[in-house]
Structure formats: structure tokens, C-alpha cells
Enzyme design. Sequence first.
Site, PDB file in Angstrom:
ATOM      1  N   HIS A   1      42.240  34.113  34.576  1.00 55.42           N
ATOM      2  CA  HIS A   1      42.296  34.562  35.638  1.00 55.42           C
ATOM      3  C   HIS A   1      40.916  34.400  36.251  1.00 55.42           C
ATOM      4  O   HIS A   1      40.699  34.870  37.255  1.00 55.42           O
ATOM      5  CB  HIS A   1      42.828  36.037  35.666  1.00 55.42           C
ATOM      6  CG  HIS A   1      44.076  36.400  35.558  1.00 55.42           C
ATOM      7  ND1 HIS A   1      45.102  36.328  36.306  1.00 55.42           N
ATOM      8  CD2 HIS A   1      44.690  36.350  34.427  1.00 55.42           C
ATOM      9  CE1 HIS A   1      46.210  36.496  36.029  1.00 55.42           C
ATOM     10  NE2 HIS A   1      46.133  36.437  34.769  1.00 55.42           N
TER      11      HIS A   1
ATOM     12  N   LYS B   1      39.590  44.894  48.914  1.00 51.93           N
ATOM     13  CA  LYS B   1      39.741  44.157  47.670  1.00 51.93           C
ATOM     14  C   LYS B   1      38.487  44.964  46.719  1.00 51.93           C
ATOM     15  O   LYS B   1      37.567  45.627  47.227  1.00 51.93           O
ATOM     16  CB  LYS B   1      39.318  42.865  47.675  1.00 51.93           C
ATOM     17  CG  LYS B   1      38.009  42.425  48.518  1.00 51.93           C
ATOM     18  CD  LYS B   1      37.999  40.757  48.543  1.00 51.93           C
ATOM     19  CE  LYS B   1      38.713  40.053  49.382  1.00 51.93           C
ATOM     20  NZ  LYS B   1      39.606  39.165  49.040  1.00 51.93           N
ATOM     21  N   ARG B   2      38.364  44.414  45.488  1.00 55.90           N
ATOM     22  CA  ARG B   2      37.285  45.186  44.382  1.00 55.90           C
ATOM     23  C   ARG B   2      36.108  44.759  45.182  1.00 55.90           C
ATOM     24  O   ARG B   2      35.900  43.772  45.818  1.00 55.90           O
ATOM     25  CB  ARG B   2      37.537  44.635  43.482  1.00 55.90           C
ATOM     26  CG  ARG B   2      38.594  45.247  42.496  1.00 55.90           C
ATOM     27  CD  ARG B   2      38.295  46.756  42.295  1.00 55.90           C
ATOM     28  NE  ARG B   2      37.404  47.116  41.596  1.00 55.90           N
ATOM     29  CZ  ARG B   2      37.337  47.437  40.198  1.00 55.90           C
ATOM     30  NH1 ARG B   2      38.457  47.379  39.385  1.00 55.90           N
ATOM     31  NH2 ARG B   2      35.954  47.628  39.541  1.00 55.90           N
TER      32      ARG B   2
ATOM     33  N   LYS C   1      32.906  38.147  45.892  1.00 51.57           N
ATOM     34  CA  LYS C   1      33.618  38.288  47.033  1.00 51.57           C
ATOM     35  C   LYS C   1      32.870  38.670  48.432  1.00 51.57           C
ATOM     36  O   LYS C   1      33.668  38.424  49.336  1.00 51.57           O
ATOM     37  CB  LYS C   1      34.505  39.538  46.696  1.00 51.57           C
ATOM     38  CG  LYS C   1      35.425  39.483  45.442  1.00 51.57           C
ATOM     39  CD  LYS C   1      36.173  40.685  45.497  1.00 51.57           C
ATOM     40  CE  LYS C   1      37.105  40.668  44.227  1.00 51.57           C
ATOM     41  NZ  LYS C   1      38.313  39.742  44.065  1.00 51.57           N
TER      42      LYS C   1
ATOM     43  N   THR D   1      45.116  37.229  45.820  1.00 54.31           N
ATOM     44  CA  THR D   1      46.764  37.483  46.284  1.00 54.31           C
ATOM     45  C   THR D   1      46.663  38.383  47.503  1.00 54.31           C
ATOM     46  O   THR D   1      47.762  38.301  48.081  1.00 54.31           O
ATOM     47  CB  THR D   1      47.475  38.275  45.015  1.00 54.31           C
ATOM     48  OG1 THR D   1      46.495  39.253  44.777  1.00 54.31           O
ATOM     49  CG2 THR D   1      47.810  37.300  43.912  1.00 54.31           C
TER      50      THR D   1
ATOM     51  N   LYS E   1      49.298  38.285  50.762  1.00 55.12           N
ATOM     52  CA  LYS E   1      49.963  39.427  51.572  1.00 55.12           C
ATOM     53  C   LYS E   1      49.690  39.558  53.020  1.00 55.12           C
ATOM     54  O   LYS E   1      50.734  39.767  53.727  1.00 55.12           O
ATOM     55  CB  LYS E   1      49.415  40.773  50.825  1.00 55.12           C
ATOM     56  CG  LYS E   1      49.895  40.942  49.686  1.00 55.12           C
ATOM     57  CD  LYS E   1      49.035  41.772  48.507  1.00 55.12           C
ATOM     58  CE  LYS E   1      49.239  41.763  47.006  1.00 55.12           C
ATOM     59  NZ  LYS E   1      48.406  42.527  46.354  1.00 55.12           N
TER      60      LYS E   1
HETATM   61  C1  26Q Z   1      37.681  42.609  30.128  1.00 57.35           C
HETATM   62  C2  26Q Z   1      36.883  43.132  29.088  1.00 57.35           C
HETATM   63  C3  26Q Z   1      36.517  44.510  29.116  1.00 57.35           C
HETATM   64  C4  26Q Z   1      36.521  45.092  30.232  1.00 57.35           C
HETATM   65  C5  26Q Z   1      37.016  44.737  31.280  1.00 57.35           C
HETATM   66  C6  26Q Z   1      37.804  43.403  31.448  1.00 57.35           C
HETATM   67  C7  26Q Z   1      38.561  42.895  32.408  1.00 57.35           C
HETATM   68  C8  26Q Z   1      39.404  43.695  33.305  1.00 57.35           C
HETATM   69  C9  26Q Z   1      40.053  43.013  34.284  1.00 57.35           C
HETATM   70  C10 26Q Z   1      38.212  41.499  32.984  1.00 57.35           C
HETATM   71  C11 26Q Z   1      38.912  41.085  34.162  1.00 57.35           C
HETATM   72  C12 26Q Z   1      39.705  41.993  34.951  1.00 57.35           C
HETATM   73  C13 26Q Z   1      40.596  41.556  35.993  1.00 57.35           C
HETATM   74  C14 26Q Z   1      40.465  40.230  36.462  1.00 57.35           C
HETATM   75  C15 26Q Z   1      41.105  40.103  37.742  1.00 57.35           C
HETATM   76  O1  26Q Z   1      41.899  40.928  38.236  1.00 57.35           O
HETATM   77  N1  26Q Z   1      41.000  38.828  38.059  1.00 57.35           N
HETATM   78  C16 26Q Z   1      41.835  38.281  39.262  1.00 57.35           C
HETATM   79  O2  26Q Z   1      43.212  37.957  38.857  1.00 57.35           O
HETATM   80  C17 26Q Z   1      43.813  37.595  40.164  1.00 57.35           C
HETATM   81  C18 26Q Z   1      45.208  37.325  39.825  1.00 57.35           C
HETATM   82  O3  26Q Z   1      45.375  36.035  38.969  1.00 57.35           O
HETATM   83  C19 26Q Z   1      43.389  36.509  40.762  1.00 57.35           C
HETATM   84  O4  26Q Z   1      43.889  36.562  42.205  1.00 57.35           O
HETATM   85  C20 26Q Z   1      41.726  36.902  41.322  1.00 57.35           C
HETATM   86  O5  26Q Z   1      41.277  35.827  41.814  1.00 57.35           O
HETATM   87  C21 26Q Z   1      41.181  37.096  39.987  1.00 57.35           C
HETATM   88  O6  26Q Z   1      39.873  37.495  40.411  1.00 57.35           O
END
Ligand code: 26Q
Length: 811
Positions: free
Chosen positions: A356, A544-545, A550, A652, A656
Site C-alpha cells: 500500500h 484525510k490523514r 498529502k 480512495t 468517494k
Molecule cells: C506499520 C508499522 C508500525 C506501525 C504502523 C504501521 C502502519 C500502519 C498503517 C503503516 C501503514 C499504515 C497504513 C497505510 C495506508 O493506509 N496506506 C494507504 O492505503 C490506501 C489503500 O490502499 C491507499 O489508497 C493510500 O494511497 C495509502 O496511503
Amino acid sequence: MLCICKETFKQDYEQKFLELYGKELKEGTDYQRYEALGSLVRDYIAKEWLSTDKKYHSSKVKQVYYFSMEFLLGRLLSSSLLNLGIRDLCREALEELNIDLEGLEELENDQGLGNGGLGRLAACFLDSMASLNIPGHGCGIRYKYGFFQQKILEGSQVEFPDNWLKENNVWEIKRSDKAVVVKFGGSVKMESLKERLLFTHVNYEPVLAVPYDTPVLGYKNGTVNTLRLWSAEPVGNDFDFSTFSRGDFLKAIEYKNSIEAISQVLYPDDSIVEGRILRLKQQYFFVSAGIQSIIKNFKKNGNSITDFDDKVSIHINDTHPALAIPELMRILMDEEGLSWEDAWRITENTISYTNHTILSEALEKWPVDIFKTLLPRIYMIVEEINERFCRYLWNKYIGQWQKISEMAIIADGFIRMANLAIVGSHSVNGVAKLHTEILKKQVMANFYYNSPHKFNNKTNGITHRRWLLQANPHLTKLLCETIGESFIYHPTDMERFEAFAEDKGIHERLYQIKKENKINLANYIKKSCGLIVDTNSIFDVQVKRIHAYKRQTLNILHVIDLYNRLLENPNLDITPRTFIFAGKAAPAYHLAKNIIKLINAVGKKINEDKRIRDKIKLVFLENYRVSLAEKIIPAADVSEQISTTTKEASGTGNMKFMMNGAVTIATLDGANIEIRDEVGDDNIVIFGLTEQQVLNYYKNGGYNSTEVMRKDIRLQKVMDSLINGTYSKDHNDFRPIYDALITYNDEFFVLKDFSSYLEAQSRINSLYEDFRTWQRMSAINIAHSGIFSSDRTIEEYATGIWGSGYLYKNL
Ligand code: 26Q
């Protein structure tokens, strides 16, 4: 499918209320009325849940398990009613009882067990799998505390715990009888038995994994799949204080807490890796519990373990559940007695992996010493996978040490989870075309050239049931009236709406629908932050976050510039705009928190400034979450998708917004490119650096943000205002942002894209001023959004990854 009439429903509801609270409906609280309705709906679901389960058992059809650290479900009452096909009936029945359905729905706590895109994607996928009759189930963690609640206090983010279980969760069922033990620490005893080595894990710390199941309903099809979330408890029902020597009561409590800590809280980091040992524990905990329960179920069904990969697919959502690979190997070898070779073939065929992100700070790696101590047997298996893989590489790439060391799973004292995930699965996919190409040609190039057959693209999608049918009933009604209802089952049929893109009557309807949604949002804004916004203004939305890549900063720099221009010329010819922001920053991400503070400071200043005569307003809505997104998105005119090109894997939210008729202002990043391809250049506003330009800067340097600023007088003025006290008493308040952009040379090309963004914004303004043009654009966006339904995405996963066989390639 559920068949029920209004009268029966009313009786059932009153009966349920009586059972639960021993009193009549009118004597209860609103929350009790919500809870009783939820329980009743769950009862209705129960029958279909059981029959779906039975069907899966007897037909022995292949089961898909979607493993994810995050499931961001949001609220479940409205979506359950919608998918059961009884929402209207229920609304009318409640009305007769003087109860407002929407009011009750608002009382439900969001189930917020995810950070953002990745977690919400998992939730959309569950909805689509059930709606397409695919036997697909979720596996994750039942965090006691979900993603933190955000408050804005004096303009800054403050975090509060999300105690979402403080009220009873009507949607889940605890299944204590299906609990399994997960083993941590200890050591591994090795014995030789006949021709085989026998490995026994000894002196380990056992943790009881207890599953809580939530039903996942398909849309009006009688299918009910399962989301199984695991909770950590000490082993032994009656957690026994006497096992601790007398007087060690406190130690006993400490021990209990240390076990429960595993499923206590969701890590609030998105796209930044938090390398804490507790997170590793969480990962192994749910992966081991999940695989144990899959295998139990599989064997109960009378299957032979050698057919496992014919009957089971396990999909890992990013690398967070990548321990599924060594865990499945462990069970197949140590518990089922298979050889390494057989276990490996089954594992590789069973597992598939989605990436991702390409952000290097989000690539997981675990220090060997920590890993080895916590998971001694799993470490041995990872070491063996690595050794076999490296041996294969040495033979294939003779003398190419650089390449081999880049591809190794264990190197420099770390275990690289992405490398493990690629080597141990038969499919690796990115989440939008550009993202997959970058994976193949850059980030994972070595792996791609080594095993090109594994790599494929699956462009993300969103469930149109929640994001259109449920969130925007007026637009849904218009679509049904104009193009019929087929798009509900076949979302690409929305293309038929393009025939109405020039229709003046439809333009008027689209305008009215948007207006109504804007009024609803304006009411919410008034209620939540006391601000009055003009519903005739353009609602320009970025939700968004909060993250540097971003580029909420780019958005706010534009707002500042517009404000400067309005001060110079209060008669500036622009349509009034309301800038709407929402989003959470990771609590330890100081720059992101500083961005929130700047947005709020700018908002305060311009909202209070009478000189600009309400031409622009700015709102930061606190505590962004699924249920808030459902209110904001249908009310947006403009969708801000302005990440630095190459950085947003897909996005995503962009999908929407378009589905709800917003016009996108975007860089050619992630799925924005595919949105552009669908709607055509005339129906989206594109700006900014191209992929090639960005990659070129990263590779060859040559970018100087200070120079860009010096050459642009407007930009100079904007940047100065960050540090000259315009937006804060303390001139240093926004230093971190200034420094990121100037002192550290603007890693995300905010300044470089500034002028092209401003031009794009002025194009937006002109387009909006032409009523027909804007409504046509809106209609075309809606018409072409069907392809971004997650039904399409899931269909592709099912046929391209989960269903098809795979030719075994020996390492
Ligand atoms: C990893 C290790 C330790 C702590 C946290 C994490 C961690 C947690 C969540 C790393 C990444 C995430 C989330 C990533 C994420 O949401 N990525 C998004 O995924 C979406 C769905 O595919 C995409 O549309 C976005 O572009 C992408 O940023």
C-alpha cells in the site's frame, strides 16, 4: 433474503425492548432504543449467518481470509438495514412509533479499528465479498481502544482514548469455545525422530486468543460472512492468582495486564513504521490465532491437509500480517508433519500480498535479536526461508552481491517484511496502475525481474452501497429515476447517466441535491464549531490523514494567498468559498500537528476578518472518522487530491468524492490518473509536476525551494506570513513548516507546485461560475465512478489472485 412486514417488525421491536429492559419503548432512553434495534437486526441476521456457514461447509468451496491489522468499519446499523433490504420498512415502522431512525443511527459509536485508507479498504472489501457471494472473511484484532479521538483545543490537536466498547457492542458475538493458544518466548527443543527433525517449543508464555465474530452481510443476497477479531486473555478461564506465590497479588495483576496489553490499542501511525515490540506481538498474535482457527475448521470439514491451497486463500493487507508465511510453514511442518518442500509449495500457493505504500519510512523491518527472543521457532523458519532463497540467488546472479544483499530477507541485523512477503506469496499487487508500475520498475525492481509472474495491479475501489446508496439517498434516487436500478448490482451501469449530462432539468436536480447535502453539512458545522457557512459558496474539501506528502500545506498556502489578495482588493471577482479540512495527525508526528495548528490559525484569522466580507471561510472539523466522512463527502463541490506525484499509492477518498459528484483538483498521482482517464481532461482539473519530473529531481537533485520562493512575489509574501506573526503571537509557532519548506528544501515540492496549483484553483473558479459546465462535469464524474466500486476490485482479486491456480516454482 429476509421477508418481513411492517406490523411484524413493530411487534418484534417492542418485544425485543421488553426482553432487554423490562419496560415499554416509550419509557426507555434513546440509546436503549438504538441498542434494542441493533439487537433485533442482529437476530434477523443470525439465521442467514448460520445457513451461509452451513452452505460453505457442505459445498467445500474455497474460502478466502483477508488478514489485516485494521478494519475501519464505521457504523453498522444503517448498512445492515440497507443490506437486509429493510431500511425503508424500518424507517416507516419506527415513524409510526414516533421514533426517528436517523436519530437512532447517530447514536452508534463508530467502529474505528483502523488508521485510514488501508483499514477502510479492508472494510469495503468485506462488504463487496459478501455482496458478490464470495466466501471471504476478515481476520484481525479486537482492539479495546480504537483509533484515538481528536479534539481541537486552542487550535491544536489533542488526543483522547477511543473507548468504543464502553457501551455494549451489539454486533459481535464472543466465541469462547473457539479460543486458541498463541505461544511467545521460550526456546525450541530439537530431536531427531526417524528421518525427521522434531521441533518442540518449550518454556513459552501462553496467551489465550479469544475470537469475537461480527456478521458481514451481502446486499440483499442472504450471504453472511464473518469478521473474526481476536482478543488477548490470560490462559485458564479462572485466571488463577494462586499460581503466583502468596503475596504476589500485584505481580499477578501485572501479568494479566501484560497479556491484555496485546489487544489493548491500535497503533495510530499511518505510513510511518512504529518499531515497537508490542506491535510485533500484536502481529504474531492475530496471525497465529487466525491460521490455527482456519486449519481447525478446514480439518473439521474432512479435508486433507495436502489440499489446503485448493481450499484456502490467505490475503495479507500490507506486510503487517506477513508472519502468516512462517506461521503456516510451522503448522504444516511441526504439527501436520509435512516436509519443507510440501509445506513451502502450499504456503506460497495460499498466500498473496498487497503493498500500500512506497514511502521508505513505512517499510517494516524488525531487529533480529528482538524477533528471535519473542518468536524463536518462527525465527528459525524465517532464517531457513532466507537461506534457501539466498542460495537460489547466488546460483542465479553469480557475483552480483549488491543485488543479492538487497533482496535478502535478513540483512544488517533486520528482518525485512516486504522481502519475506514477496518471497512467500504467489501474488504481489499494487493498488493503482502508477503505484504498481513504480513497485515493478523501482521499489521492487529486483524482485519483479526475478519473478515477473507474481506482480499485478488491482486498482482500489469503494463500496458504492455505503458511499452512494447510504450516504447520498437523494442522488441515488435521481439515478434510479433516470437510469433505473441496475447500477445497484452493476455499478458500471452508472455510465448511462452520461446521457443526461447536458440535460438542463438534470442540472437543476443535481444542484438541488448538492445544495441539500450542503445545508445538512452546514448545520453540522454550526452545531460542532459554531461557525456559519454560506451554502452558496463553493465547498472545497480536503479530508484525510494529515501528512507532509498529502500536502495540506499546499492547500493552506493557497488559502493564505487568496486572503492576501482579498485584503488588497476586497472586490476581487471570485465565487465565495468555504475551505473544509478534517483529519488526524499521528500523535508523535510533530510536523503534521503543526500543520493542523496552522490550518486552525489561518481559519481563525480569516473567519473573523470583516474586511473580506465573508468571501472565504475555513473550517477544520475535528475527529474525522467514517461517519463524519459520510456527512462531508456528499456535500463537497471540490475534492482536493493534491499529493506529491508518486507518493499516494492510490487514494480512495478521491473515488468517494467523484461518485458523489464533486469535481477533483488533482496531481497525476495514484488513482487520480485513472479517474482522469475515465472522465477525460475536461472533467477534472490537473496540475503539478509529472512522475518523470519528480523522479528526476529525486535522482539527480537540482531542486531549490528558496529560489522558487524568491522568484514568486506572492509566494514570498505567503511564506513570510508564516514567520512574521500574522498567524500567531509567537513568530516561531510555524517554524517547523517553514523549515520543512525552506531550510530542508521542501521534500514534497510544495513550493514548486504552488503556481500551477493557483492556476488550477482559478480554473476551478471559472468552471464553477458557469452553471451548465459545472453540472455537466459533476454528472460525468458520477457517471464514470462505477468502475471504482470495490465490487470491480474484488472481482479482479477473486479471478486473478484467489481463484486461479499457480504453477509452483521451486526456489
Ligand atoms: C506499520 C508499522 C508500525 C506501525 C504502523 C504501521 C502502519 C500502519 C498503517 C503503516 C501503514 C499504515 C497504513 C497505510 C495506508 O493506509 N496506506 C494507504 O492505503 C490506501 C489503500 O490502499 C491507499 O489508497 C493510500 O494511497 C495509502 O496511503
